[in-house]
Design a protein around this motif. Structure first.
Motif, PDB file in Angstrom:
ATOM      1  N   UNK A 118      50.761  91.265   7.378  1.00 60.68           N
ATOM      2  CA  UNK A 118      50.803  92.162   8.534  1.00 60.68           C
ATOM      3  C   UNK A 118      52.201  92.723   8.736  1.00 60.68           C
ATOM      4  N   UNK A 119      53.211  91.892   8.531  1.00 65.26           N
ATOM      5  CA  UNK A 119      54.591  92.346   8.682  1.00 65.26           C
ATOM      6  C   UNK A 119      54.932  93.407   7.637  1.00 65.26           C
ATOM      7  N   UNK A 120      54.493  93.195   6.407  1.00 63.27           N
ATOM      8  CA  UNK A 120      54.745  94.168   5.346  1.00 63.27           C
ATOM      9  C   UNK A 120      54.034  95.491   5.637  1.00 63.27           C
ATOM     10  N   UNK A 121      52.818  95.418   6.170  1.00 61.40           N
ATOM     11  CA  UNK A 121      52.076  96.638   6.494  1.00 61.40           C
ATOM     12  C   UNK A 121      52.749  97.414   7.629  1.00 61.40           C
ATOM     13  N   UNK A 135      61.721  91.296  14.156  1.00 57.83           N
ATOM     14  CA  UNK A 135      60.471  90.749  14.694  1.00 57.83           C
ATOM     15  C   UNK A 135      60.659  89.289  15.103  1.00 57.83           C
ATOM     16  N   UNK A 136      61.312  88.510  14.244  1.00 63.04           N
ATOM     17  CA  UNK A 136      61.515  87.090  14.555  1.00 63.04           C
ATOM     18  C   UNK A 136      62.506  86.896  15.689  1.00 63.04           C
ATOM     19  N   UNK A 137      63.468  87.790  15.829  1.00 61.87           N
ATOM     20  CA  UNK A 137      64.376  87.714  16.976  1.00 61.87           C
ATOM     21  C   UNK A 137      63.593  87.827  18.276  1.00 61.87           C
ATOM     22  N   UNK A 138      62.694  88.803  18.340  1.00 64.22           N
ATOM     23  CA  UNK A 138      61.906  89.032  19.548  1.00 64.22           C
ATOM     24  C   UNK A 138      60.970  87.851  19.821  1.00 64.22           C
ATOM     25  N   UNK A 139      60.295  87.358  18.784  1.00 68.64           N
ATOM     26  CA  UNK A 139      59.375  86.234  18.976  1.00 68.64           C
ATOM     27  C   UNK A 139      60.127  84.964  19.348  1.00 68.64           C
ATOM     28  N   UNK A 209      57.001  97.388  21.720  1.00 68.85           N
ATOM     29  CA  UNK A 209      58.166  98.220  21.987  1.00 68.85           C
ATOM     30  C   UNK A 209      59.153  98.206  20.832  1.00 68.85           C
ATOM     31  N   UNK A 210      59.178  97.131  20.082  1.00 71.36           N
ATOM     32  CA  UNK A 210      60.076  97.046  18.935  1.00 71.36           C
ATOM     33  C   UNK A 210      59.582  97.899  17.773  1.00 71.36           C
ATOM     34  N   UNK A 211      58.292  97.805  17.468  1.00 64.69           N
ATOM     35  CA  UNK A 211      57.763  98.370  16.229  1.00 64.69           C
ATOM     36  C   UNK A 211      57.013  99.681  16.427  1.00 64.69           C
ATOM     37  N   UNK A 225      46.311  97.111  16.099  1.00 59.80           N
ATOM     38  CA  UNK A 225      46.033  95.941  16.935  1.00 59.80           C
ATOM     39  C   UNK A 225      45.910  94.667  16.108  1.00 59.80           C
ATOM     40  N   UNK A 226      45.191  94.742  14.986  1.00 57.35           N
ATOM     41  CA  UNK A 226      45.013  93.541  14.162  1.00 57.35           C
ATOM     42  C   UNK A 226      46.334  93.110  13.526  1.00 57.35           C
ATOM     43  N   UNK A 227      47.202  94.081  13.193  1.00 48.74           N
ATOM     44  CA  UNK A 227      48.506  93.745  12.610  1.00 48.74           C
ATOM     45  C   UNK A 227      49.394  93.061  13.642  1.00 48.74           C
ATOM     46  N   UNK A 228      49.428  93.599  14.853  1.00 48.05           N
ATOM     47  CA  UNK A 228      50.212  92.979  15.922  1.00 48.05           C
ATOM     48  C   UNK A 228      49.679  91.578  16.211  1.00 48.05           C
TER      49      UNK A 228
END
Length: 263
Positions: A118-121, A135-139, A209-211, A225-228
């Motif tokens: 999902x991250x690669x997509x 992404x990992x910073x936000x999570x 908001x990031x992506x 939605x499925x990727x998020x």
């Protein structure tokens, strides 16, 4: 030393068979300092290790070194916490603090395959703003800060890092408020955590908001939605079960209801 060794410049050492040599060998210690640069995907950190390694002896020095180590650990962490650290894939217990580089390492080691795909997509579709380190910073902020720091601070950080790509500034800003809010607690276990549904909603809104090229409260397109969902579920370690996935789906479907939450 043989003539062959002399010709090759090989240094001769005294035999350890003599009593005097054995005594010397038994009391030799090598102090070693290593600097190892460890890189986990897009996150890196330098670890400095200093160790004292005995080459011989009757084992007393080794045992005393282990004893000192255990006493140090015991003073900083209860035994139950220590055992849980050693056996947990996440490396910690409950509300235990986890630094950003360590969180990245844990995700790289434990995240399901769907997270990586999902991250690669998302990165292929939306570019550098979907890089793993952002992404990992936000999570990580959501996992550590939900229920402690303001939700707006985390979403604002996601919005800014999309443009600035300044991880260091956002970490300093987050940690400043986090330490201020948690300084009143004596024990880590006393620090509050937001409910699971709140964490899911904050993670969805911050990643959006990031992506994604959308504003607060805008609906997430079905194709994204499925990727998020896979990114949030896979990147929030410890919450991989179906209960959390359902919370994430609910948060995606109700995002429009949170349009004014971060203003």
């Amino acid at each position: 030393m043989s003539s062959l060794h002399a010709e090759r410049g090989v240094r001769s050492f005294p035999s350890v068979s003599s009593p005097g040599s054995r005594k010397n060998v038994q009391h030799v210690f090598h102090r070693r300092q290593d600097r190892s640069h460890v890189r986990y995907g897009d996150a890196s950190m330098t670890i400095k290790c200093q160790s004292t390694v005995p080459d011989g002896g009757n084992g007393d020095n080794k045992n005393s070194g282990i004893g000192r180590l255990l006493k140090t650990v015991q003073g900083a962490l209860p035994v139950v916490g220590l055992l849980s650290r050693l056996t947990s894939a996440e490396g910690g217990v409950g509300n235990d603090d986890c630094a950003y580089p360590e969180y990245c390492r844990m995700v790289y080691e434990a995240a399901p395959e769907g997270f990586q795909i999902a991250l690669a997509d998302l990165q292929s579709k939306y570019g550098d703003c979907a890089q793993r380190r952002y992404v990992l910073l936000v999570l990580w902020m959501v996992k550590e800060g939900c229920g402690i720091v303001s939700d707006k601070l985390i979403v604002d950080s996601a919005r800014r890092v999309r443009v600035s790509q300044d991880i260091e500034f956002e970490m300093e800003r987050f940690l400043g408020e986090y330490k201020e809010k948690t300084s009143k607690y004596t024990y880590i276990s006393d620090i509050p955590k937001g409910p699971l549904q709140d964490q899911a909603s904050l993670a969805v809104d911050a990643i959006a908001r990031l992506v994604l090229p959308i504003q607060d409260g805008d609906a997430i397109e079905e194709a994204d939605a499925s990727l998020v969902e896979d990114v949030v579920v896979g990147g929030m370690l410890g919450y991989e079960g179906e209960d959390f996935r359902q919370c994430v789906r609910t948060s995606i479907g109700t995002r429009q209801e949170r349009a004014k939450k971060y203003t």
